[in-house]
Design an enzyme around this catalytic site. Structure first.
Site, PDB file in Angstrom:
ATOM      1  CG  ASP A 122      -1.925   1.112   1.225  1.00 47.17           C
ATOM      2  OD1 ASP A 122      -2.685   1.210   0.250  1.00 47.17           O
ATOM      3  OD2 ASP A 122      -1.954   1.885   2.200  1.00 47.17           O
ATOM      4  CB  ILE A 123       3.326   2.386  -2.483  1.00 48.57           C
ATOM      5  CG1 ILE A 123       3.964   0.990  -2.360  1.00 48.57           C
ATOM      6  CG2 ILE A 123       4.398   3.468  -2.571  1.00 48.57           C
ATOM      7  CD1 ILE A 123       4.801   0.772  -1.123  1.00 48.57           C
ATOM      8  CD  GLU A 124      -3.286   4.521  -0.892  1.00 48.98           C
ATOM      9  OE1 GLU A 124      -3.960   5.544  -1.052  1.00 48.98           O
ATOM     10  OE2 GLU A 124      -3.575   3.648  -0.048  1.00 48.98           O
ATOM     11  CD  GLN A 125       5.493   6.616  -0.683  1.00 51.74           C
ATOM     12  OE1 GLN A 125       6.554   7.204  -0.871  1.00 51.74           O
ATOM     13  NE2 GLN A 125       5.425   5.443  -0.079  1.00 51.74           N
ATOM     14  CG  MET A 187      -7.327   1.438  -3.241  1.00 47.59           C
ATOM     15  SD  MET A 187      -6.154   2.371  -2.222  1.00 47.59           S
ATOM     16  CE  MET A 187      -5.131   3.118  -3.508  1.00 47.59           C
TER      17      MET A 187
END
Length: 360
Positions: A122-125, A187
């Site tokens: 879950d990196i989301e960067q 997502m």
């Protein structure tokens, strides 16, 4: 506490691992799950003991985003469901290959120590296209998958992505990442309103926009069976600056910001809270046939009018039909703990309906 027995060591024809004391009453439950079901139902667990009331007849993976619970691990394994770690690391840190290797080794050890079945990255960067971080992130997925698959037979490595490729400056190598890991968890929530300039409250995950995201992933070369659709079990509560006769909730001009559609005015609300509120609201449940989503209006104690948008069994079922139509790997939600698992008979019906809606 039980150690690894000879029976446990032989359980999977030599593929089992003995990592220390097993917390389960049956040591066989500390062995990694190796079977894969045709349809994935992916659940994020955040807190508490709500997991005891999940629909375990269909859950295939539980991603742990809260404190480790050995009882949950044993129970998930007893139901044939994988139990996986959350994996987060700053992308700048893993540009150095040595840092990448050390981080992966630490996560593999943690998964082994806790008898877990993989990791959800879950990196989301923000990552710029062609940057050092862009290539490092792809390498992280490749090396993490290789290490977990080697060290934990049957383990699963997944990667979280936003609802459509290449938004919010998240320029990932989606096709390569999908090929390198077991699948992408998409997502499909916190989407921007389709008309961003109107400053009107809108659905968290409008139907046409959500489906367009999957079609775009497939268009750029991501194999459909590498995609799991994520749906929200929460909604957004907006304070209306003005509510028109046709139920348009006018917001402040700063309400939606950025490509992700981050809402600065709206407040996230769990499904269980909305179900307690909707029947006592000004309008009851309303349905928007363009966005294919429910909403309602209510007035707070200060006299402010609110509009709440959310997903329910009807809106989710429409999306699930497209999971089958597009041939996706399955479905999941954020998160499994947002329903009402009390003994209230109405709540039990509402909760059962939300779980049932996940099935094609």
């Amino acid at each position: 506490m039980y150690g690894c027995t000879l029976r446990g060591l032989l359980l999977f024809l030599g593929a089992s691992l003995c990592w220390g004391d097993c917390p389960c009453s049956d040591p066989a439950l500390c062995q990694p799950i190796q079977d894969t079901r045709d349809f994935e139902v992916y659940v994020f667990h955040v807190r508490g003991k709500n997991w005891k009331n999940y629909d375990w007849d269909h859950v295939t993976t539980v991603a742990l985003f809260g404190p480790y619970d050995p009882e949950l691990m044993c129970f998930a394994h007893s139901k044939g469901a994988r139990f996986v770690l959350k994996g987060y690391v700053p992308v700048k840190y893993i540009v150095d290959p040595h840092n990448r290797t050390a981080w992966i080794a630490e996560k593999v050890k943690l998964a082994k120590d806790q008898y877990m079945d993989g990791i959800n990255l879950d990196i989301e960067q923000r990552v710029s296209n062609g940057s050092a971080e862009y290539y490092a992130l792809t390498a992280l997925v490749e090396e993490t998958t290789e290490a977990f698959h080697r060290e934990i037979p049957g383990s699963q490595v997944t990667f979280d992505v936003v609802w459509i490729p290449n938004v919010a400056h998240e320029f990932y190598n989606y096709t390569a990442i999908a090929d390198l890991c077991d699948f992408l968890f998409v997502m499909s929530y916190d989407e921007p309103p389709e008309n961003r300039t109107a400053h009107i409250a809108a659905a968290n995950a409008a139907f046409n926009q959500t489906i367009a995201g999957y079609e775009q992933f497939i268009h750029i070369g991501v194999y459909p069976k590498k995609l799991v659709m994520g749906v929200p079990w929460y909604g957004y509560d907006h304070i209306c600056h003005n509510l028109t006769e046709d139920n348009q909730c006018k917001l402040g001009k700063s309400s939606f910001q950025g490509a992700k559609g981050v809402n600065l005015e709206g407040t996230q609300v769990p499904y269980r809270t909305m179900m307690k509120q909707v029947n006592n609201s000004m309008t009851g449940r309303l349905w928007d046939d363009i966005q294919k989503a429910p909403f309602y209006n209510y007035k707070d104690t200060k006299g402010n009018i609110h509009q709440v948008w959310y997903d329910d069994p009807q809106s989710i079922s429409l999306k699930v039909a497209y999971v089958k139509k597009l041939g996706l790997r399955g479905i999941g939600m954020w998160n499994g703990d947002l329903l009402d698992y009390s003994n209230d008979p109405i709540a039990r019906q509402q909760t059962a309906a939300m779980w049932k809606a996940l099935l094609p």
